[in-house]
Design a protein around this motif. Structure first.
Motif, short mmCIF file in Angstrom:
data_model
loop_
_atom_site.label_atom_id
_atom_site.label_comp_id
_atom_site.label_asym_id
_atom_site.label_seq_id
_atom_site.Cartn_x
_atom_site.Cartn_y
_atom_site.Cartn_z
N SER A 152 42.37 -52.15 21.33
CA SER A 152 42.22 -51.55 20.00
C SER A 152 41.43 -50.24 20.03
O SER A 152 41.08 -49.71 18.99
N HIS A 153 41.15 -49.69 21.22
CA HIS A 153 40.47 -48.41 21.29
C HIS A 153 41.54 -47.32 21.45
O HIS A 153 41.59 -46.62 22.46
N TYR A 154 42.40 -47.18 20.46
CA TYR A 154 43.49 -46.22 20.57
C TYR A 154 43.27 -45.07 19.62
O TYR A 154 42.50 -45.16 18.67
N PHE A 155 43.95 -43.97 19.88
CA PHE A 155 43.77 -42.76 19.10
C PHE A 155 45.14 -42.24 18.68
O PHE A 155 46.13 -42.40 19.38
N THR A 156 45.19 -41.61 17.53
CA THR A 156 46.45 -41.16 16.95
C THR A 156 46.92 -39.88 17.64
O THR A 156 46.17 -38.90 17.68
N PRO A 157 48.15 -39.85 18.18
CA PRO A 157 48.65 -38.62 18.81
C PRO A 157 48.65 -37.46 17.83
O PRO A 157 48.76 -37.63 16.61
N GLY A 158 48.54 -36.23 18.37
CA GLY A 158 48.41 -35.06 17.53
C GLY A 158 49.58 -34.85 16.59
O GLY A 158 49.40 -34.51 15.41
N ASP A 159 50.82 -35.03 17.08
CA ASP A 159 51.98 -34.82 16.21
C ASP A 159 52.04 -35.87 15.10
O ASP A 159 52.41 -35.56 13.96
N MET A 160 51.62 -37.10 15.40
CA MET A 160 51.59 -38.14 14.37
C MET A 160 50.51 -37.83 13.33
O MET A 160 50.71 -38.03 12.13
N ALA A 161 49.37 -37.33 13.80
CA ALA A 161 48.30 -36.95 12.86
C ALA A 161 48.77 -35.83 11.94
O ALA A 161 48.51 -35.85 10.73
N GLY A 166 50.15 -34.03 6.76
CA GLY A 166 51.10 -33.22 6.01
C GLY A 166 51.77 -33.99 4.89
O GLY A 166 52.08 -33.43 3.83
N ALA A 167 52.00 -35.29 5.10
CA ALA A 167 52.60 -36.12 4.04
C ALA A 167 51.60 -36.40 2.93
O ALA A 167 51.98 -36.56 1.77
N ALA A 168 50.31 -36.46 3.27
CA ALA A 168 49.28 -36.74 2.26
C ALA A 168 48.93 -35.51 1.44
O ALA A 168 48.49 -35.63 0.29
N VAL A 169 49.06 -34.31 2.01
CA VAL A 169 48.75 -33.04 1.36
C VAL A 169 47.34 -33.04 0.77
O VAL A 169 47.14 -32.94 -0.45
N ARG A 311 46.58 -40.59 -3.03
CA ARG A 311 47.70 -40.81 -2.12
C ARG A 311 47.19 -41.46 -0.83
O ARG A 311 46.07 -41.18 -0.40
N ALA A 312 48.02 -42.29 -0.23
CA ALA A 312 47.67 -42.94 1.03
C ALA A 312 48.84 -42.83 1.99
O ALA A 312 50.00 -42.94 1.58
N VAL A 313 48.54 -42.61 3.26
CA VAL A 313 49.56 -42.56 4.31
C VAL A 313 49.05 -43.43 5.45
O VAL A 313 47.94 -43.21 5.96
N ASP A 405 56.84 -31.22 17.55
CA ASP A 405 56.63 -30.35 16.39
C ASP A 405 57.89 -30.19 15.54
O ASP A 405 57.82 -30.16 14.31
N LYS A 406 59.05 -30.07 16.17
CA LYS A 406 60.29 -29.85 15.43
C LYS A 406 60.61 -31.04 14.53
O LYS A 406 60.95 -30.87 13.34
N ASN A 407 60.53 -32.25 15.06
CA ASN A 407 60.85 -33.43 14.26
C ASN A 407 59.79 -33.66 13.17
O ASN A 407 60.14 -34.06 12.05
N THR A 408 58.53 -33.40 13.50
CA THR A 408 57.48 -33.52 12.49
C THR A 408 57.76 -32.58 11.32
O THR A 408 57.66 -32.96 10.15
N ALA A 409 58.13 -31.32 11.63
CA ALA A 409 58.41 -30.33 10.59
C ALA A 409 59.62 -30.74 9.75
O ALA A 409 59.64 -30.54 8.53
N SER A 410 60.64 -31.34 10.38
CA SER A 410 61.84 -31.76 9.64
C SER A 410 61.51 -32.85 8.63
O SER A 410 61.99 -32.82 7.49
N ILE A 411 60.70 -33.82 9.04
CA ILE A 411 60.33 -34.91 8.13
C ILE A 411 59.51 -34.35 6.96
O ILE A 411 59.78 -34.68 5.79
N LEU A 412 58.56 -33.49 7.26
CA LEU A 412 57.71 -32.93 6.19
C LEU A 412 58.51 -32.03 5.26
O LEU A 412 58.26 -32.01 4.04
#
Length: 501
Positions: A152-161, A166-169, A311-313, A405-412
């Motif tokens: 449980s000592h995990y960290f969120t990858p940069g693109d996921m963050a 970006g979804a929370a704005v 808002r929550a994400v 980055d490309k897929n992250t930008a498409s979703i946002l």
């Protein structure tokens, strides 16, 4: 934590001196052969922290970074004691009350044989003012260590963050909470996001909670190195009680399928007794969450802590979106009845980091009406589904995957168009459903489908043999996960019945 003050300078990891980065990584790897990887990384993080914070007036007798640099000149064995002395004085304190049982001292102790690596690391870190990218590299490497992820000592990858923030704005002045903050990456990304929009030091409230004392200390160091003002609460479990105040933005990379999460479970240490599964709580006024899994408890905990326009994400296991288990289905029904669900995004497998299971990104919103800062389109009683199952790219020289980055930008971009959100006064892009990618649905249609929130059931790919095969595999996975959920529920009921005999 207090800020180091001044405007935070953006540090682009891509411009980091590769030779320096490789040198730091090499010596950290050598340390990990003498101690576990988590402690070795915390030791390097501690040195990075010292380089930015351990400064005092000369002649005070306080061990400083300059003093520590001077200890490397002789290349002697006293460097281990010097590092320990400096860390002991400067590391942010963490209250260990409520932390992991059996936790060792929070201060990482340099092991015998580490003298050469310590000398090299101190000199390397002392040769640059750009320690932020080095810190990012340490956290990225730690997040790919499966042993740490399993603990449980995990960290969120940069693109996921970037996707989550970006979804929370978030906006300047917002109150932002991460109830499972880990290294603080989502709060750091929130600060960066707002800073880029206001071009000033953000005036926002950043709060983080973390159960593990070691990781809580990493978060404190992460904020201090970057000069970010944030408050990290003493280590403890966020689920133990409701949040005392409401928040504009809540971000969370949640643990999936967490068992024995109630206070009673932990006190009993495996001995189950008859009685109510969960105590009466304002977070679940209608029915308590399942005692065998904290998934629904986390969702209700977050929803309860949102401000009127909050808002929550958060990341959540696939099974919660489509499980036929009555408790989970009724939770989805309540969320839709209250019009809290804004968007659900089906993510590719193996991009989350701490699990190989497929997951969804949920976006909750307490006010989906058209308004400044959110969008010009009224989306009340509607939900956007995005099927991003295939939106990934391979990580070079690895079998791992990432969003990129490309897929992250498409979703946002899809989410922003659906909201009618534009930047810098530009006209909002039009939104149209895209087969196999996104679909906007009414809550009535979702209710007619037994309140399923699985994006792959709505944003369906065009017909074809490949799609049919994937659909069958996807359905089999969901059915299997549902069966596991039912088995866990039956196991708990059986144990309770046996206790009564």
């Amino acid at each position: 934590m207090s800020s180091l003050g001044g405007h935070v300078q953006a540090e682009d990891a891509s411009s980091l001196d590769e030779a320096l980065a490789m040198k730091v990584r090499r010596h950290r790897t050598r340390l990990s052969r003498l101690m576990n990887a988590h402690d070795a990384t915390r030791l390097v993080l501690g040195l990075l922290y010292l380089s930015r914070t351990a400064h005092d007036a000369p002649g005070t007798g306080v061990p400083t970074w300059s003093w520590l640099l001077g200890q490397t000149a002789g290349r002697g064995s006293g460097i281990r004691a010097a590092v320990s002395k400096c860390l002991s004085h400067w590391l942010p304190a963490a209250d260990e009350q409520g932390a992991d049982v059996g936790t060792r001292s929070l201060m990482p102790v340099p092991p015998p044989g580490s003298e050469g690596s310590l000398h090299a690391l101190i000199q390397a870190i002392g040769s640059t003012q750009r320690v932020g990218p080095l810190l990012d590299q340490c956290l990225r490497d730690l997040s790919t260590d499966q042993a740490q992820a399993d603990g449980s000592h995990y960290f969120t990858p940069g693109d996921m963050a970037r996707l989550m923030v970006g979804a929370a704005v978030p906006r300047d002045g917002h109150r932002v909470l991460d109830p499972v903050c880990g290294s603080g990456g989502l709060l750091v990304e929130s600060h960066r996001y707002v800073r880029e929009h206001v071009e000033l030091h953000p005036a926002m409230s950043l709060q983080g909670k973390e159960q593990h004392a070691h990781t809580s200390q990493v978060a404190c160091m992460n904020f201090a190195v970057r000069g970010i003002k944030a408050h990290v609460f003493p280590p403890g479990d966020s689920l133990m009680e409701p949040e005392p105040e409401f928040h504009d933005i809540i971000l969370a990379n949640l643990p999936f399928n967490q068992r024995d999460w109630t206070q009673e479970d932990r006190a009993e240490q495996g001995v189950r007794r008859p009685g109510p599964p969960v105590p009466v709580d304002p977070r679940w006024p209608e029915e308590p969450p399942s005692r065998g899994s904290a998934n629904s408890a986390w969702i209700q905990h977050i929803a309860h802590a949102l401000a009127p326009a909050g808002r929550a994400v958060f990341l959540m296991a696939d099974s919660v979106a489509n499980s036929r288990q009555p408790v989970t289905r009724r939770l989805r029904e309540r969320l839709l009845r209250d019009d809290l669900v804004e968007c659900v995004i089906a993510l590719p497998p193996r991009v989350v980091g701490h699990t190989k299971a497929s997951a969804c990104l949920w976006v909750l919103n307490k006010d989906k009406s058209a308004r400044p800062g959110w969008g010009v389109r009224d989306r009340r009683r509607q939900v956007l589904f995005v099927n991003a199952r295939r939106a990934f790219e391979p990580v070079p020289d690895s079998r791992a995957r990432r969003l990129g980055d490309k897929n992250t930008a498409s979703i946002l971009a899809t989410l922003a168009a659906w909201r009618g959100l534009s930047e810098n006064g530009a006209t909002a892009s039009p939104y149209n459903d895209a087969g196999g990618w996104s679909r906007s649905c009414s809550t009535k249609e979702i209710a007619d489908r037994e309140f399923s929130l699985m994006p792959t059931s709505y944003a369906v790919e065009p017909p074809g043999p490949e799609r049919d095969t994937r659909s069958r595999v996807e359905q089999l996975k969901l059915d299997l996960a549902d069966q596991f959920d039912q088995m866990r529920d039956l196991e708990l009921r059986l144990l309770d019945v046996l206790e009564e005999i």
